[in-house]
Design an enzyme around this catalytic site. Structure first.
Site, PDB file in Angstrom:
ATOM      1  N   CYS A 123       0.839  -1.214   0.056  1.00  0.00           N
ATOM      2  CA  CYS A 123       0.037  -0.099   0.122  1.00  0.00           C
ATOM      3  C   CYS A 123       1.015   1.287   0.103  1.00  0.00           C
ATOM      4  O   CYS A 123       1.860   1.436   0.749  1.00  0.00           O
ATOM      5  CB  CYS A 123      -0.896   0.055   1.343  1.00  0.00           C
ATOM      6  SG  CYS A 123      -1.774   1.586   1.435  1.00  0.00           S
ATOM      7  N   HIS A 151       3.654  -9.012  13.093  1.00  0.00           N
ATOM      8  CA  HIS A 151       2.768  -8.411  12.046  1.00  0.00           C
ATOM      9  C   HIS A 151       3.585  -8.036  10.765  1.00  0.00           C
ATOM     10  O   HIS A 151       4.681  -7.572  10.792  1.00  0.00           O
ATOM     11  CB  HIS A 151       1.940  -7.144  12.587  1.00  0.00           C
ATOM     12  CG  HIS A 151       0.855  -6.891  11.218  1.00  0.00           C
ATOM     13  ND1 HIS A 151       0.996  -6.244  10.346  1.00  0.00           N
ATOM     14  CD2 HIS A 151      -0.491  -7.039  11.178  1.00  0.00           C
ATOM     15  CE1 HIS A 151      -0.117  -6.173   9.510  1.00  0.00           C
ATOM     16  NE2 HIS A 151      -0.973  -6.757  10.202  1.00  0.00           N
ATOM     17  N   GLU A 153       3.312  -6.141   8.404  1.00  0.00           N
ATOM     18  CA  GLU A 153       3.725  -4.479   8.295  1.00  0.00           C
ATOM     19  C   GLU A 153       4.885  -4.091   9.130  1.00  0.00           C
ATOM     20  O   GLU A 153       5.779  -3.546   8.536  1.00  0.00           O
ATOM     21  CB  GLU A 153       2.574  -3.672   8.449  1.00  0.00           C
ATOM     22  CG  GLU A 153       3.008  -2.353   8.111  1.00  0.00           C
ATOM     23  CD  GLU A 153       1.594  -1.378   8.385  1.00  0.00           C
ATOM     24  OE1 GLU A 153       0.446  -1.771   8.713  1.00  0.00           O
ATOM     25  OE2 GLU A 153       1.774   0.000   8.806  1.00  0.00           O
ATOM     26  N   CYS A 221      -3.579   5.018   9.063  1.00  0.00           N
ATOM     27  CA  CYS A 221      -4.164   5.546   7.904  1.00  0.00           C
ATOM     28  C   CYS A 221      -5.504   5.831   7.922  1.00  0.00           C
ATOM     29  O   CYS A 221      -6.389   5.779   8.619  1.00  0.00           O
ATOM     30  CB  CYS A 221      -3.903   4.488   6.631  1.00  0.00           C
ATOM     31  SG  CYS A 221      -5.098   3.063   6.716  1.00  0.00           S
ATOM     32  N   ASN A 251      -6.756  -4.227  11.663  1.00  0.00           N
ATOM     33  CA  ASN A 251      -7.615  -3.339  11.653  1.00  0.00           C
ATOM     34  C   ASN A 251      -8.875  -3.889  12.013  1.00  0.00           C
ATOM     35  O   ASN A 251      -9.926  -3.110  12.766  1.00  0.00           O
ATOM     36  CB  ASN A 251      -7.634  -2.534  10.548  1.00  0.00           C
ATOM     37  CG  ASN A 251      -8.294  -3.325   9.332  1.00  0.00           C
ATOM     38  OD1 ASN A 251      -9.653  -3.082   9.227  1.00  0.00           O
ATOM     39  ND2 ASN A 251      -7.528  -4.130   8.530  1.00  0.00           N
TER      40      ASN A 251
HETATM   41  C1  2E7 Z   1      -2.316  -3.686   4.414  1.00  0.00           C
HETATM   42  C2  2E7 Z   1      -2.183  -2.874   5.294  1.00  0.00           C
HETATM   43  O1  2E7 Z   1      -5.029  -7.039   5.217  1.00  0.00           O
HETATM   44  P1  2E7 Z   1      -5.686  -6.474   6.224  1.00  0.00           P
HETATM   45  O2  2E7 Z   1      -6.647  -6.971   7.178  1.00  0.00           O
HETATM   46  O3  2E7 Z   1      -4.404  -6.021   7.057  1.00  0.00           O
HETATM   47  P2  2E7 Z   1      -4.080  -5.669   8.660  1.00  0.00           P
HETATM   48  O4  2E7 Z   1      -2.782  -4.748   8.691  1.00  0.00           O
HETATM   49  O5  2E7 Z   1      -5.216  -4.959   9.509  1.00  0.00           O
HETATM   50  O6  2E7 Z   1      -3.789  -6.830   9.288  1.00  0.00           O
HETATM   51  O7  2E7 Z   1      -6.392  -4.898   5.999  1.00  0.00           O
HETATM   52  C3  2E7 Z   1      -5.777  -4.294   4.826  1.00  0.00           C
HETATM   53  C4  2E7 Z   1      -4.455  -3.670   4.995  1.00  0.00           C
HETATM   54  C5  2E7 Z   1      -4.097  -2.890   6.336  1.00  0.00           C
HETATM   55  N1  2E7 Z   1      -2.953  -2.370   6.278  1.00  0.00           N
HETATM   56  C6  2E7 Z   1      -3.588  -3.962   4.241  1.00  0.00           C
HETATM   57 CL1  2E7 Z   1      -0.584  -2.227   5.776  1.00  0.00          CL
HETATM   58 FE1  F3S Z   2      -3.353   0.999   3.244  1.00  0.00          FE
HETATM   59 FE2  F3S Z   2      -4.763   1.873   5.227  1.00  0.00          FE
HETATM   60 FE3  F3S Z   2      -5.746   0.030   3.563  1.00  0.00          FE
HETATM   61  S1  F3S Z   2      -2.475   1.490   5.036  1.00  0.00           S
HETATM   62  S2  F3S Z   2      -3.966  -1.014   2.716  1.00  0.00           S
HETATM   63  S3  F3S Z   2      -5.075   2.096   3.144  1.00  0.00           S
HETATM   64  S4  F3S Z   2      -5.971  -0.042   5.682  1.00  0.00           S
END
Ligand code: 2E7
Ligand code: F3S
Length: 343
Positions: A123, A151, A153, A221, A251
């Site tokens: 992203c 995680h 990220e 974000c 999230n």
């Molecule tokens: C990428 C980033 O894939 P997700 O459930 O990821 P999280 O980070 O919440 O586990 O959601 C979309 C996403 C969110 N942040 C994808 Cl860096």
């Molecule tokens: Fe990017 Fe936020 Fe989605 S970091 S992948 S816009 S949850």
């Protein structure tokens, strides 16, 4: 929607709704939070895999889950994507997509040594945090990364400046962590944290390290923030908040916590409508519904249909923001698609 193949839901035996204890007075109601579901980064990453499959043909390898959603990963697997944990599981010279959560420079380097054709679906808002980390490290800063160990990220961001970054996961760790003795101290964060808990963590750190500087802009974000604001609006009126999202989706898990902190009497996360337990509806008049940033809307609509079966037919959308951000596809893929269109 970009992922359109529905996963058949398991037939479930349901109680006659009249057998479920009714709330005392008041109508049964659903408050549907908005914004919810796909963010711009997820949309881009999922479309990137779909287009890669169409353009290059299967298989297309994907390092880690492209986004943390069971349905998305299963659907793309059925279409020919092969999800691997590390690039060493990708055959030499093959094509691999990096997930939306980002990768460290070491992963890029390893892919290059194996002559892999990479499509980077990180992203752009994560790339922004990577650049921040590199810039601060070059200027001699010690960096606190607020985020969750393990995680993807966090692993990617830490890999940008491992010698400069200290990970702090939560307020508890903020109380005990020993940070380097330096004037130049700044914090950055994972993009999908609870806004309130992150501020608490930073406040505690700043009590102990008053010279701690803020990042130039929000790292949590827009999509994470918007989904939390919306669920905060719904939660005080809800006897139950159902969050659609996978267990490894940071999230999505945060949305359950935020709902409970803001007055929801109960909150549960489900991947699929079929996981909803009818016991949850006892004495429940108002059900809040939301979904994480990696969740296709089709899964939310399955939940809405199931709620209707239980008599929750009155659905009101509670919208707290409009979203219209769109990210262009990864440049490597765009280039190939453009070349093919021109030939
Ligand atoms: C990428 C980033 O894939 P997700 O459930 O990821 P999280 O980070 O919440 O586990 O959601 C979309 C996403 C969110 N942040 C994808 Cl860096
Ligand atoms: Fe990017 Fe936020 Fe989605 S970091 S992948 S816009 S949850």
């Amino acid at each position: 929607m970009t992922v359109t193949v529905p996963v058949p839901t398991m037939p479930r035996r349901r109680k006659d709704p009249s057998q479920i204890r009714q709330p005392a007075g008041g109508e049964k109601k659903v408050l549907l939070a908005a914004p919810r579901g796909y963010c711009a980064g997820v949309d881009r990453a999922v479309i990137a895999v779909e287009r890669a499959l169409e353009h290059y043909g299967a298989p297309v390898y994907v390092r880690k889950e492209i986004v943390h959603n069971r349905h998305v990963v299963d659907t793309l697997s059925e279409q020919g994507a092969i999800f691997v944990d590390e690039t060493d599981a990708v055959p030499e010279g093959a094509r691999v997509v990096f997930s939306a959560h980002g990768v460290s420079p070491a992963v890029h380097a390893e892919a290059a040594t194996r002559s892999l054709d990479t499509i980077d679906a990180t992203c752009p808002l994560v790339t922004k945090v990577h650049r921040e980390a590199v810039r601060f490290a070059k200027r001699g800063y010690s960096i606190v990364l607020v985020g969750h160990a393990g995680h993807e990220e966090v692993e990617g961001t830490m890999g940008e400046a491992p010698e400069a970054i200290t990970l702090v996961q939560d307020p508890q760790e903020a109380r005990t962590v020993d940070l380097p003795d330096t004037d130049k101290l700044v914090w950055i964060s994972q993009t999908t944290l609870s806004v309130d808990e992150t501020m608490e963590t930073v406040d505690i750190l700043r009590e102990r390290y008053p010279h701690l500087e803020n990042p130039p802009s929000d790292d949590i974000c827009y999509a994470t923030q918007n989904r939390q604001v919306a669920v905060k609006k719904v939660a005080p009126a809800a006897d139950l908040v159902i969050v659609v999202g996978s267990a490894n989706s940071s999230n999505s898990v945060r949305l359950v916590e935020v709902a409970l902190e803001h007055g929801a009497k109960a909150s549960h996360r489900v991947d699929f409508a079929r996981e909803i337990d009818e016991e949850w509806f006892h004495g429940v008049a108002t059900v809040g519904v939301t979904s994480g940033a990696s969740v296709p809307e089709v899964l939310v609509q399955d939940v809405i249909r199931l709620l209707a079966d239980y008599g929750y037919t009155d659905v009101e959308e509670v919208r707290t923001a409009e979203e219209d951000l769109i990210f262009s596809l990864p440049s490597e893929l765009r280039k190939d698609l453009k070349a093919a269109a021109g030939s």
